[in-house]
Design a protein around this motif. Structure first.
Motif, PDB file in Angstrom:
ATOM      1  N   UNK A 555      24.820  46.710  37.330  1.00  0.00           N
ATOM      2  CA  UNK A 555      26.190  46.238  37.573  1.00  0.00           C
ATOM      3  C   UNK A 555      27.144  47.186  36.858  1.00  0.00           C
ATOM      4  N   UNK A 556      28.411  47.140  37.239  1.00  0.00           N
ATOM      5  CA  UNK A 556      29.424  47.963  36.565  1.00  0.00           C
ATOM      6  C   UNK A 556      30.706  47.157  36.405  1.00  0.00           C
ATOM      7  N   UNK A 557      31.548  47.586  35.468  1.00  0.00           N
ATOM      8  CA  UNK A 557      32.805  46.884  35.217  1.00  0.00           C
ATOM      9  C   UNK A 557      33.796  47.860  34.604  1.00  0.00           C
ATOM     10  N   UNK A 558      35.081  47.603  34.860  1.00  0.00           N
ATOM     11  CA  UNK A 558      36.167  48.413  34.307  1.00  0.00           C
ATOM     12  C   UNK A 558      37.117  47.515  33.537  1.00  0.00           C
ATOM     13  N   UNK A 559      37.366  47.866  32.291  1.00  0.00           N
ATOM     14  CA  UNK A 559      38.324  47.137  31.463  1.00  0.00           C
ATOM     15  C   UNK A 559      39.666  47.873  31.523  1.00  0.00           C
TER      16      UNK A 559
END
Length: 701
Positions: A555-559
């Motif tokens: 999975x990936x995420x951007x803050x």
């Protein structure tokens, strides 16, 4: 200093070796015991006795009193596995006679010493090489009778193996039976039996209650040893124990040629019964004839202890010979403890272990049966339901008499405690429940199966339902009886996922940077699973999946803002059962190009340890770290190899310290090193510490 220590250690070893005792030639040596210290098999020792009837050597023989018995001891040396072993010397052979034998004139191949029942052959300068043998032969006289199993004649060999300096020892036995048959004497054999609780003739009976009937049997067997003397008169007296009174004679039978009905009399209290064949009541018993009487007694009261039931018999004929005999059985006259049980109904029977499925409704029973003179007006049932069960009411109370017939029933309220698992049912004289002799009081109620027991999601491999009974006298706070029973429940069904892997990936990043992570989920039923991540930044939480059990998912995420975000994850299976949230992982997001520095400090406090060592890992950096992979190795010393322990710390916050244990150390001596290696964020940290070990004690230097 180190050289001096090594020299001292070598001298200590030489001293220990020099102090090891070797085989000695003491006449007072106990041949049943090996020499002190370490010893090894001599090779082979065979103790034999000459069988006159079979004309062969054997290890078992039967002889008569005053017979001469010939023995042979053969020893064969077999070289041990020591590389320097060559031959055996200082050889001594011992023989210990049993009480039934004495040494007599004998032939001995070597000189011997004798001390009462013990004889020793010292082979002097005799040397035996591999597979060489020596035998000694001697005689003994049978002086005492033995049991039919006989007595053992014990032989042993002691020696020393040259070059290897090993002590050698081995033993063997032969068995002697000395028969001394007594001349036959005319007489009677009296045997008393009682029928036990399972209907078998025995010497003891218990589990008796008031009103029970007890069956007894008296057997009288006569043997005249071929003198031709007949029994023509019999007087039999049976003395019952305190709890019984005579009821009836069931049967009288004999193998003799003639019998008439006896005179039967009892004492006023019916505790003593007489059966007489004298002066008009004819009976004839000849050689090997027997007489059997079966009778019945009633259990009328409890006593404070067990009691013996004795029968006494006097028999005679026309001559001067009078024969007497006696025997007894034991009757447990004490008041039995109340019988308490917890059961579940399986559709056919009340059982103490049951298989079920989530969603089933079960019927449970708590019951007590009491026997005794006391009456109880207060009784309390306590039931502790396991985590997979829920109380479902529908409780009924029942009272049955001693024949099992229901004499009273009524609905009853269960007192469910605040934990929703502990349940009380209280009975008092106010609701017309009295527990007296022979009465059973029970309560039945329903429970709902709400959990699975077999996969560990609720109650490990099985659920145990515990229950207690308390019987109290009026005005008393302490129970007279406190009894326990339990029921085992096996519940099948679906379990939620119970293991969600931590997110593996960076614990720091930049604003608007795409951060990649991986995770996996374990489901005990091997269902397909989905997972949900709370990124801690207010973004929507959505289910990701389904995925196969234990698959690794990326999975990936951007803050979008700076900050320290607490991330957690949970899972659900294809039946929509969810796990708990994991503990949080902290991810630090900054505008800076360079991430916070990772600093790991390693230490082992300077102190004494016993059996193992504790190291410490401290996160001295500004950001939390995850998946801290550590290895602790203790190496060096004189005897053993390295001892290694390993583990992974899921998360270590900034400023936090975590202890890491070593595996147990073995007995060791000398200077050693402790190496700690930590891998985190593609970086490796290591430290080496010195220590000194003495046995299992460890001093950090």
């Amino acid at each position: 200093m180190k050289n001096k220590m090594k020299i001292s250690f070598i001298l200590a070893i030489i001293t220990v070796i020099a102090s090891i005792p070797v085989a000695t030639a003491e006449i007072n040596q106990d041949p049943t015991q090996p020499p002190e210290g370490e010893h090894y098999p001599f090779g082979e020792i065979v103790k034999e006795v000459w069988d006159v009837n079979l004309q062969e050597w054997t290890d078992f023989v039967t002889v008569g009193i005053n017979d001469t018995v010939k023995f042979k001891i053969t020893i064969t040396y077999k070289v041990t596995d020591h590389p320097d072993a060559n031959h055996s010397m200082n050889i001594s052979i011992y023989d210990l006679l049993p009480e039934c034998l004495n040494y007599s004139d004998n032939f001995i191949e070597q000189g011997a010493e004798v001390l009462d029942k013990l004889i020793k052959w010292d082979l002097g300068d005799k040397i035996l090489y591999d597979n060489e043998s020596v035998s000694v032969i001697f005689n003994a006289t049978a002086v005492n009778c033995t049991s039919p199993n006989g007595e053992e004649n014990f032989a042993a060999v002691y020696a020393k193996e040259t070059c290897s300096q090993r002590q050698l020892y081995q033993n063997d036995t032969a068995t002697i039976v000395v028969s001394c048959e007594e001349p036959c004497q005319p007489g009677i054999e009296v045997t008393k039996k009682v029928k036990n609780s399972v209907g078998e003739w025995d010497e003891y009976v218990d589990d008796l209650n008031i009103g029970d009937f007890v069956d007894f049997k008296i057997d009288i067997k006569y043997h005249d040893c071929d003198v031709g003397y007949e029994i023509l008169n019999l007087e039999i007296r049976d003395e019952l124990p305190c709890c019984l009174v005579y009821n009836d004679t069931i049967d009288i039978s004999t193998t003799g040629p003639y019998i008439e009905d006896p005179t039967i009399e009892t004492t006023i209290d019916e505790k003593i019964i007489y059966w007489n064949w004298t002066f008009g009541q004819a009976i004839v018993l000849q050689d090997n004839d027997s007489l059997t009487i079966e009778f019945k007694a009633e259990f009328v009261n409890y006593c404070e202890s067990n009691d013996d039931n004795w029968v006494y018999v006097v028999a005679w004929g026309c001559g001067d010979l009078i024969f007497m005999g006696e025997d007894n059985v034991t009757v447990n006259c004490t008041q039995p403890e109340p019988k308490f049980y917890k059961k579940a109904f399986d559709g056919n029977n009340w059982v103490d272990e049951i298989n079920t499925t989530v969603g089933d409704m079960l019927r449970f029973k708590l019951a007590v049966t009491y026997y005794g003179m006391e009456k109880f007006y207060i009784l309390k049932f306590k039931d502790e339901l396991p985590c997979i069960l829920e109380y479902a009411d529908n409780a009924m109370a029942y009272v049955k008499d001693d024949s099992g017939v229901a004499i009273h029933s009524m609905p009853i309220e269960g007192d469910l405690q605040s934990d929703n698992k502990t349940l009380w049912f209280n009975f008092t004289y106010e609701n017309n429940f009295t527990l007296s002799d022979g009465i059973e009081i029970s309560v039945e109620f329903d429970v709902l199966v709400i959990g699975q027991s077999e996969c560990g999601c609720d109650c490990e491999t099985e659920a145990v339902n515990k229950a207690w009974l308390y019987l109290l006298l009026c005005g008393e706070e302490e129970p007279v009886y406190e009894l326990y029973d339990e029921l085992v429940i096996h519940s099948e069904g679906n379990c939620p996922p119970y293991s969600v892997g931590f997110l593996t990936g960076p614990n720091y990043g930049l604003v608007d940077e795409v951060l990649s992570y991986t995770t996996s989920v374990v489901d005990p039923d091997e269902d397909q699973v989905s997972f949900m991540i709370d990124w801690g930044d207010g973004t929507a939480k959505v289910w990701n999946g389904p995925h196969n059990n234990e698959d690794v998912v990326s999975v990936s995420h951007t803050f979008t803002k700076e900050g320290a975000y607490k991330i957690k994850i949970k899972a659900r299976d294809e039946h929509l059962l969810e796990s708990e949230w994991t503990s949080t992982m902290i991810v630090t997001i900054t505008e800076e190009e360079e991430p916070p520095e990772t600093i790991i400090q390693l230490s082992v406090p300077m102190m004494f340890y016993f059996n193992n060592v504790d190291g410490y890992i401290r996160n001295a950096g500004e950001a939390s770290v995850t998946n801290v992979d550590w290895t602790l190795t203790i190496s060096g010393g004189l005897f053993g190899g390295p001892i290694e322990s390993h583990g992974i710390i899921p998360s270590l916050a900034s400023g936090a310290t975590q202890s890491i244990p070593s595996n147990d150390v073995k007995f060791e001596f000398g200077k050693r090193t402790i190496d700690i290696v930590v891998k985190v964020n593609s970086m490796e940290f290591s430290e080496t510490f010195a220590c000194f070990t003495l046995g299992r004690f460890i001093l950090i230097l």
